[in-house]
Design a protein around this motif. Structure first.
Motif, PDB file in Angstrom:
ATOM      1  N   GLU A  45       0.622  -1.224   0.031  1.00 50.47           N
ATOM      2  CA  GLU A  45      -0.084   0.141  -0.087  1.00 50.47           C
ATOM      3  C   GLU A  45       0.844   1.261  -0.128  1.00 50.47           C
ATOM      4  OE1 GLU A  45      -3.271   0.152  -0.409  1.00 50.47           O
ATOM      5  OE2 GLU A  45      -3.552  -2.157  -0.416  1.00 50.47           O
ATOM      6  N   VAL A  46       1.629   1.445  -1.038  1.00 53.80           N
ATOM      7  CA  VAL A  46       2.688   2.390  -1.224  1.00 53.80           C
ATOM      8  C   VAL A  46       2.152   3.538  -1.734  1.00 53.80           C
ATOM      9  CG1 VAL A  46       4.920   3.338  -2.092  1.00 53.80           C
ATOM     10  CG2 VAL A  46       4.617   0.996  -1.064  1.00 53.80           C
ATOM     11  N   ARG A  47       2.165   4.799  -1.488  1.00 56.50           N
ATOM     12  CA  ARG A  47       1.541   6.084  -1.963  1.00 56.50           C
ATOM     13  C   ARG A  47       2.556   6.435  -3.020  1.00 56.50           C
ATOM     14  NH1 ARG A  47      -2.786   8.226  -0.739  1.00 56.50           N
ATOM     15  NH2 ARG A  47      -3.569   7.977   1.437  1.00 56.50           N
ATOM     16  N   GLU A  52      -2.944   8.377  -5.649  1.00 58.21           N
ATOM     17  CA  GLU A  52      -2.553   7.126  -6.046  1.00 58.21           C
ATOM     18  C   GLU A  52      -1.842   6.153  -5.107  1.00 58.21           C
ATOM     19  OE1 GLU A  52      -4.095   6.154  -8.568  1.00 58.21           O
ATOM     20  OE2 GLU A  52      -4.754   8.094  -9.557  1.00 58.21           O
ATOM     21  N   ARG A  53      -2.289   5.025  -4.898  1.00 62.69           N
ATOM     22  CA  ARG A  53      -1.420   4.121  -3.865  1.00 62.69           C
ATOM     23  C   ARG A  53      -1.586   2.726  -4.551  1.00 62.69           C
ATOM     24  NH1 ARG A  53      -3.855   4.549   1.398  1.00 62.69           N
ATOM     25  NH2 ARG A  53      -5.719   3.760   0.529  1.00 62.69           N
ATOM     26  N   ASP A  55      -0.725  -1.423  -4.413  1.00 60.75           N
ATOM     27  CA  ASP A  55      -0.739  -2.582  -3.787  1.00 60.75           C
ATOM     28  C   ASP A  55       0.761  -2.904  -3.105  1.00 60.75           C
ATOM     29  OD1 ASP A  55      -3.620  -2.648  -3.958  1.00 60.75           O
ATOM     30  OD2 ASP A  55      -3.696  -4.083  -5.665  1.00 60.75           O
ATOM     31  N   TYR A  81      -0.812   5.325 -12.652  1.00 58.70           N
ATOM     32  CA  TYR A  81       0.440   4.928 -11.916  1.00 58.70           C
ATOM     33  C   TYR A  81       1.758   5.025 -12.663  1.00 58.70           C
ATOM     34  CZ  TYR A  81      -2.556   2.321  -8.641  1.00 58.70           C
ATOM     35  OH  TYR A  81      -3.578   1.860  -7.740  1.00 58.70           O
TER      36      TYR A  81
END
Length: 120
Positions: A45-47, A52-53, A55, A81
């Motif tokens: 769950e990286v921003r 936008e994040r 998985d 992304y």
């Protein structure tokens, strides 16, 4: 500087695993556990931006898990992304047959097989 990660190796690890999942969250948990057991340094769950994040982030490889959603919606999400400039590759892990239509130089699509619990 982040070390390069070979997306094909990560995809192979995931493809060789049978996941027991009832929904997207449990599939993500299974992927996280498999990556951990394989010694792959994945962050969850990286921003990428304020909105936008992704998985999973493994170096500059982004991994997104999808079990639902239309092809155009998923494509738009992955394009957003890619537009951040923070990813060299994106691997889409999906159980949805139509997501296989998504491909391109920046997106690899891996269809995984999920064993659903008997009560579903």
């Amino acid at each position: 500087m982040t070390a390069p990660v070979d997306g094909a190796i990560v995809a192979d690890l995931i493809a060789r695993t049978r996941f027991h999942a009832a929904d997207e969250a449990s599939l993500q948990a299974g992927v996280a556990e498999m990556l951990y057991q394989a010694g792959v340094p994945a962050r969850r769950e990286v921003r990428l931006t304020r909105r936008e994040r992704i998985d999973f982030l493994i170096g500059r490889l982004g991994v997104e898990v999808k079990v639902k959603g239309g092809v155009s919606d998923v494509r738009r999400q992955l394009v957003r992304y890619a537009a951040t400039g923070l990813l060299d590759e994106i691997l889409l892990i999906s159980t949805h047959v139509t997501h296989g239509q998504l491909h391109g130089s920046e997106v690899g699509v891996l269809r995984v097989w999920v064993v659903r619990p008997r009560w579903l």
